[in-house]
Design a protein around this motif. Structure first.
Motif, PDB file in Angstrom:
ATOM      1  N   LEU A   1      33.535  45.575  39.237  1.00 25.02           N
ATOM      2  CA  LEU A   1      34.812  45.626  38.520  1.00 25.02           C
ATOM      3  C   LEU A   1      35.940  45.074  39.391  1.00 25.02           C
ATOM      4  CD1 LEU A   1      36.485  46.595  36.046  1.00 25.02           C
ATOM      5  CD2 LEU A   1      36.804  48.731  37.297  1.00 25.02           C
ATOM      6  N   LEU A   2      35.984  45.498  40.643  1.00 26.84           N
ATOM      7  CA  LEU A   2      37.036  45.025  41.549  1.00 26.84           C
ATOM      8  C   LEU A   2      36.941  43.520  41.758  1.00 26.84           C
ATOM      9  CD1 LEU A   2      37.037  47.842  44.235  1.00 26.84           C
ATOM     10  CD2 LEU A   2      38.780  47.408  42.499  1.00 26.84           C
ATOM     11  N   ARG A   3      35.741  43.013  41.954  1.00 28.57           N
ATOM     12  CA  ARG A   3      35.577  41.572  42.170  1.00 28.57           C
ATOM     13  C   ARG A   3      35.936  40.779  40.911  1.00 28.57           C
ATOM     14  NH1 ARG A   3      33.908  41.060  47.114  1.00 28.57           N
ATOM     15  NH2 ARG A   3      32.708  42.715  48.072  1.00 28.57           N
ATOM     16  N   ASP A   4      35.605  41.317  39.749  1.00 30.28           N
ATOM     17  CA  ASP A   4      35.963  40.647  38.490  1.00 30.28           C
ATOM     18  C   ASP A   4      37.470  40.617  38.291  1.00 30.28           C
ATOM     19  OD1 ASP A   4      33.293  40.250  37.970  1.00 30.28           O
ATOM     20  OD2 ASP A   4      33.174  41.713  36.330  1.00 30.28           O
ATOM     21  N   ARG A   5      38.145  41.702  38.622  1.00 30.95           N
ATOM     22  CA  ARG A   5      39.584  41.808  38.367  1.00 30.95           C
ATOM     23  C   ARG A   5      40.445  41.209  39.467  1.00 30.95           C
ATOM     24  NH1 ARG A   5      41.593  44.332  33.892  1.00 30.95           N
ATOM     25  NH2 ARG A   5      43.417  45.000  35.054  1.00 30.95           N
ATOM     26  N   LEU A   6      39.989  41.346  40.718  1.00 28.97           N
ATOM     27  CA  LEU A   6      40.829  40.939  41.839  1.00 28.97           C
ATOM     28  C   LEU A   6      40.316  39.704  42.578  1.00 28.97           C
ATOM     29  CD1 LEU A   6      41.437  44.471  43.423  1.00 28.97           C
ATOM     30  CD2 LEU A   6      42.900  43.263  41.786  1.00 28.97           C
ATOM     31  N   GLY A   7      39.083  39.309  42.334  1.00 31.51           N
ATOM     32  CA  GLY A   7      38.489  38.235  43.127  1.00 31.51           C
ATOM     33  C   GLY A   7      38.212  38.773  44.512  1.00 31.51           C
ATOM     34  N   GLU A   8      38.959  38.306  45.483  1.00 29.65           N
ATOM     35  CA  GLU A   8      38.866  38.835  46.846  1.00 29.65           C
ATOM     36  C   GLU A   8      39.574  40.191  46.868  1.00 29.65           C
ATOM     37  OE1 GLU A   8      37.660  38.682  50.785  1.00 29.65           O
ATOM     38  OE2 GLU A   8      37.320  37.105  49.300  1.00 29.65           O
ATOM     39  N   VAL A   9      38.851  41.244  47.228  1.00 29.99           N
ATOM     40  CA  VAL A   9      39.440  42.586  47.233  1.00 29.99           C
ATOM     41  C   VAL A   9      40.281  42.753  48.497  1.00 29.99           C
ATOM     42  CG1 VAL A   9      38.983  45.057  47.159  1.00 29.99           C
ATOM     43  CG2 VAL A   9      37.483  43.481  45.926  1.00 29.99           C
ATOM     44  N   PRO A  10      41.599  42.956  48.334  1.00 27.95           N
ATOM     45  CA  PRO A  10      42.460  43.076  49.512  1.00 27.95           C
ATOM     46  C   PRO A  10      42.193  44.348  50.316  1.00 27.95           C
ATOM     47  CG  PRO A  10      43.756  43.062  47.449  1.00 27.95           C
ATOM     48  CD  PRO A  10      42.323  43.069  47.081  1.00 27.95           C
ATOM     49  N   ALA A  11      42.437  44.253  51.622  1.00 20.01           N
ATOM     50  CA  ALA A  11      42.358  45.444  52.476  1.00 20.01           C
ATOM     51  C   ALA A  11      43.386  46.444  51.957  1.00 20.01           C
ATOM     52  CB  ALA A  11      42.665  45.072  53.920  1.00 20.01           C
ATOM     53  N   GLY A  12      43.096  47.708  52.086  1.00 18.21           N
ATOM     54  CA  GLY A  12      44.032  48.727  51.629  1.00 18.21           C
ATOM     55  C   GLY A  12      43.870  49.078  50.163  1.00 18.21           C
ATOM     56  N   THR A  13      42.771  48.628  49.541  1.00 19.76           N
ATOM     57  CA  THR A  13      42.521  48.941  48.134  1.00 19.76           C
ATOM     58  C   THR A  13      41.822  50.292  48.041  1.00 19.76           C
ATOM     59  OG1 THR A  13      42.355  46.615  47.539  1.00 19.76           O
ATOM     60  CG2 THR A  13      41.362  48.170  46.017  1.00 19.76           C
TER      61      THR A  13
END
Length: 66
Positions: A20-32
């Protein structure tokens, strides 16, 4: 499946928090940070945490400021 993400109803095929995170954010930022149905999901469990239809998912990303 339908989820509620940050208060918004969303249709997705993602089965896990990680997907889900990869679909919505692409690269998941640090601090997520992620909570599913009010329970914080540690980053080490994102791949193994499966989502169910109707789950309430909160995605938060820390921002630096001064």
């Amino acid at each position: 499946m339908q989820l509620v993400i940050n208060g918004e109803k969303v249709e997705t095929k993602a089965g896990s928090v990680d997907k889900l995170l990869r679909d919505r954010l692409g690269e998941v930022p640090a601090g997520t940070a992620v909570a599913v149905d009010g329970e914080v999901v540690p980053k080490s469990e994102w791949e193994s945490t499966q989502l169910a239809t109707g789950a309430q998912v909160d995605i938060l990303t820390a921002v630096q400021g001064g």
